[in-house]
Scaffold this motif. Structure first.
Motif, PDB file in Angstrom:
ATOM      1  N   GLY A 364       0.833  -1.198   0.000  1.00 54.02           N
ATOM      2  CA  GLY A 364       0.000   0.000   0.000  1.00 54.02           C
ATOM      3  C   GLY A 364       0.863   1.241   0.000  1.00 54.02           C
ATOM      4  O   GLY A 364       2.094   1.176  -0.106  1.00 54.02           O
ATOM      5  N   ASP A 365       0.226   2.400   0.116  1.00 52.63           N
ATOM      6  CA  ASP A 365       0.990   3.645   0.220  1.00 52.63           C
ATOM      7  C   ASP A 365       1.901   3.602   1.442  1.00 52.63           C
ATOM      8  O   ASP A 365       3.033   4.087   1.399  1.00 52.63           O
ATOM      9  N   GLU A 366       1.383   3.048   2.545  1.00 50.97           N
ATOM     10  CA  GLU A 366       2.215   2.748   3.706  1.00 50.97           C
ATOM     11  C   GLU A 366       2.359   1.234   3.771  1.00 50.97           C
ATOM     12  O   GLU A 366       1.392   0.517   3.984  1.00 50.97           O
ATOM     13  N   ARG A 367       3.577   0.773   3.558  1.00 53.28           N
ATOM     14  CA  ARG A 367       3.844  -0.649   3.593  1.00 53.28           C
ATOM     15  C   ARG A 367       4.090  -1.078   5.033  1.00 53.28           C
ATOM     16  O   ARG A 367       4.679  -0.331   5.816  1.00 53.28           O
ATOM     17  N   ARG A 405       6.973  -0.005   9.391  1.00 54.62           N
ATOM     18  CA  ARG A 405       6.168   0.767   8.435  1.00 54.62           C
ATOM     19  C   ARG A 405       7.093   1.648   7.595  1.00 54.62           C
ATOM     20  O   ARG A 405       8.016   2.274   8.125  1.00 54.62           O
ATOM     21  N   TRP A 406       6.854   1.700   6.291  1.00 52.84           N
ATOM     22  CA  TRP A 406       7.633   2.571   5.416  1.00 52.84           C
ATOM     23  C   TRP A 406       6.849   2.872   4.148  1.00 52.84           C
ATOM     24  O   TRP A 406       5.871   2.185   3.824  1.00 52.84           O
ATOM     25  N   ASN A 407       7.271   3.928   3.441  1.00 53.73           N
ATOM     26  CA  ASN A 407       6.630   4.234   2.162  1.00 53.73           C
ATOM     27  C   ASN A 407       7.586   3.923   1.013  1.00 53.73           C
ATOM     28  O   ASN A 407       8.708   3.443   1.226  1.00 53.73           O
ATOM     29  N   ALA A 408       7.174   4.213  -0.226  1.00 56.17           N
ATOM     30  CA  ALA A 408       7.900   3.728  -1.396  1.00 56.17           C
ATOM     31  C   ALA A 408       9.345   4.209  -1.444  1.00 56.17           C
ATOM     32  O   ALA A 408      10.252   3.447  -1.783  1.00 56.17           O
ATOM     33  N   ASP A 409       9.593   5.483  -1.124  1.00 56.41           N
ATOM     34  CA  ASP A 409      10.966   5.982  -1.194  1.00 56.41           C
ATOM     35  C   ASP A 409      11.668   5.952   0.162  1.00 56.41           C
ATOM     36  O   ASP A 409      12.772   6.485   0.304  1.00 56.41           O
ATOM     37  N   THR A 412       9.614   7.838   4.847  1.00 55.01           N
ATOM     38  CA  THR A 412       9.027   7.478   6.138  1.00 55.01           C
ATOM     39  C   THR A 412       9.476   6.062   6.452  1.00 55.01           C
ATOM     40  O   THR A 412       9.337   5.156   5.618  1.00 55.01           O
ATOM     41  N   THR A 449      11.234  10.548   9.335  1.00 61.29           N
ATOM     42  CA  THR A 449      10.428  11.100   8.242  1.00 61.29           C
ATOM     43  C   THR A 449      11.205  12.232   7.582  1.00 61.29           C
ATOM     44  O   THR A 449      12.007  12.921   8.221  1.00 61.29           O
TER      45      THR A 449
END
Length: 538
Positions: A364-367, A405-409, A412, A449
């Protein structure tokens, strides 16, 4: 333990009455080019009021990866009967430099594993103090010394690390008794690392009646294993991947048989989580004094006491085969039966549970990755000593759970984790059984972040807790309770000259150690590199 805590409590009270808590009148609004020297809230080593002698073990500087080598000679004027031996390291560094990992060996025995703070341009100093009385058997003879804090000095990284390491020997006299220490401190012979497994040969005295292994296990080197708790399975999109995810376990085997398991502490070095401003003044727990993982190998003493060499191997599960990043130097502490030339015995039980590791990945947007791991081991053995048959049973249970938890790049990146390491050692002899239980809990709740303006912010809470109790015939004879908690929040502008970073940061450490009728309690707080609070609570 009680005497130590009473001494520490009195020392703390004296500091409060003598000078009061140290505070800054008004901390700056952001970090400047100089900040307070690093300090930790942990207690000093308690020492007796007896004559003492000091020996300099190393006085050198590190610019590269060349070890310092010298010779240690015990102080003749303090004899060989010591109540306490204290190692003190004083360091200084100025300019620009990464955090560096180091060790000190005396007679091949690792007596200190440490890391360094990152300096200010104007320079900082710091101190590390450690009780090394348990290594007295090695320190009674002249020994070779090797010390290394691997470093790089060039046009960019200018910090030369200068250190002085000393040993102070406090004599035993009158009511101050000689410390009860191991009769021998051994290292593994012909030790080498093969495929990530550190192994060597061990030959113990034939009258060994207690054997403890201590492993200075550290994930380091700047690669993914420095942040092993953030690893994800190969199938998930993240910069650090391993086949089974983040579960790590430090294992010891004797002749190929599993003899001990332990959870590694999730150490964060002073450049960790991409934000040294978190750690400039107050480092994370254990960063300056890496405590070894201990294993009671006494159930294997009957096997080890046959006079032959035995293969001891240390490995970290979860690390891909052949991948570097972990260091596991090992000491073996041995107590001997003074009234027996040869102690016989046998291993009675060696029962390991099935290791259980699971990971659940949600895209997802937040993995999100939820990981769990657990393992248990029970070993038991007996020895026929000069004072009768003694049976030792060791049970250890590990459990870990984390949510990453992390995002694509990965702008976060956050982790909430908890690791439990519970151990019970039961000793049956002629008299009532002695049961020592230790409950260790390590926690981490951190997040980094990066906003649209390229400002990086890191928040962090770390916990190091341990409850220990010893019961004899069902009655509690000793106990202690440790709670060391660090919290921090720091931010700065990335990829700009130092003067444009506009860095801010606050941190706090609360260290509390309780025992029978005694207490040590200290809180440190900082803001923008200034020490704003130094308070004793007992």
């Amino acid at each position: 333990m009680r005497r130590m805590l009473l001494t520490l409590c009195a020392a703390a009270a004296g500091l409060v009455l003598g000078a009061g808590p140290a505070t800054a009148a008004e901390p700056p609004t952001e970090f400047g080019t100089h900040w307070h020297d690093p300090v930790t809230a942990g207690p000093p080593v308690s020492v007796p009021d007896t004559p003492s002698c000091q020996v300099t073990v190393a006085d050198t500087e590190f610019r590269d990866y060349t070890p310092y080598r010298g010779t240690y000679t015990p102080p003749a004027e303090c004899g060989h009967r010591w109540n306490k031996v204290v190692l003190r390291l004083e360091g200084s560094v100025a300019g620009r430099q990464y955090d560096r990992l180091g060790y000190l060996h005396i007679g091949g025995v690792e007596v200190l594993r440490t890391s360094t703070p990152e300096p200010s341009p104007q320079g900082i100093t710091w101190k590390v103090e450690k009780d090394v009385t348990r290594y007295a058997a090695t320190l009674r003879e002249q020994q070779p010394v090797e010390m290394l804090i691997g470093n790089t000095v060039d046009g960019t990284y200018t910090g030369v690390i200068k250190v002085k390491a000393t040993l102070t020997f406090y004599t035993a006299q009158d009511r101050v008794k000689e410390a009860h220490t191991p009769d021998k401190v051994l290292t593994l012979q012909d030790a080498h690392t093969d495929g990530g497994v550190y192994e060597g040969q061990l030959t113990t005295p034939r009258n060994s009646e207690r054997i403890i292994a201590e492993v200075y296990a550290t994930g380091s080197g700047g690669g993914c294993e420095e942040f092993w708790y953030l690893a994800v399975p190969d199938s998930a999109p993240y910069s650090c991947r391993t086949k089974d995810g983040p579960y790590r376990e430090v294992q010891v085997t004797v002749d190929g048989r599993l003899a001990g398991i332990a959870a590694p502490f999730p150490t964060v070095w002073t450049g960790g989580w991409s934000n040294p401003f978190l750690w400039y003044v107050v480092p994370g727990p254990r960063a300056f004094d890496v405590r070894p993982v201990e294993y009671d190998l006494t159930p294997f003493a009957g096997q080890l006491d046959d006079g032959r060499p035995h293969r001891i191997a240390v490995s970290v599960t979860g690390v891909p085969a052949g991948q570097s990043g972990w260091s596991t130097p090992t000491n073996i502490l041995v107590w001997q039966d003074a009234k027996a030339a040869h102690v016989t015995g046998a291993l009675l039980t060696s029962r390991a549970g099935d290791p259980a590791t699971t990971t659940s990945y949600e895209p997802g947007d937040e993995r999100r990755l939820t990981a769990e791991g657990a393992h248990s081991l029970t070993v038991a053995g007996y020895l026929d000593t000069s004072h009768g048959r003694v049976t030792t049973t060791v049970t250890r249970t590990l459990a870990a759970r984390s949510v990453h938890r992390w995002n694509a790049d990965e702008s976060t990146d956050a982790l909430q984790g908890r690791w439990n390491d519970d151990e019970t050692v039961t000793v049956h002899g002629r008299g009532p059984a002695t049961v020592t239980s230790t409950r260790r809990t390590y926690t981490m709740d951190g997040a980094t972040t990066v906003d649209a303006g390229n400002r990086l912010r890191t928040t962090m809470t770390m916990g190091d807790r341990a409850d220990t109790a010893t019961l004899r015939a069902g009655r509690r004879t000793e106990w202690s309770r440790l709670n060391d908690t660090y919290t921090g929040d720091a931010s700065y502008n990335q990829n700009v000259p130092r003067e444009q970073r506009h860095a801010t940061g606050v941190s706090r450490e609360h260290y509390r150690l309780l025992g029978p009728d005694a207490c040590y309690d200290r809180t440190l707080a900082t803001a923008q590199g200034e020490l704003t609070e130094d308070r004793y609570g007992c």
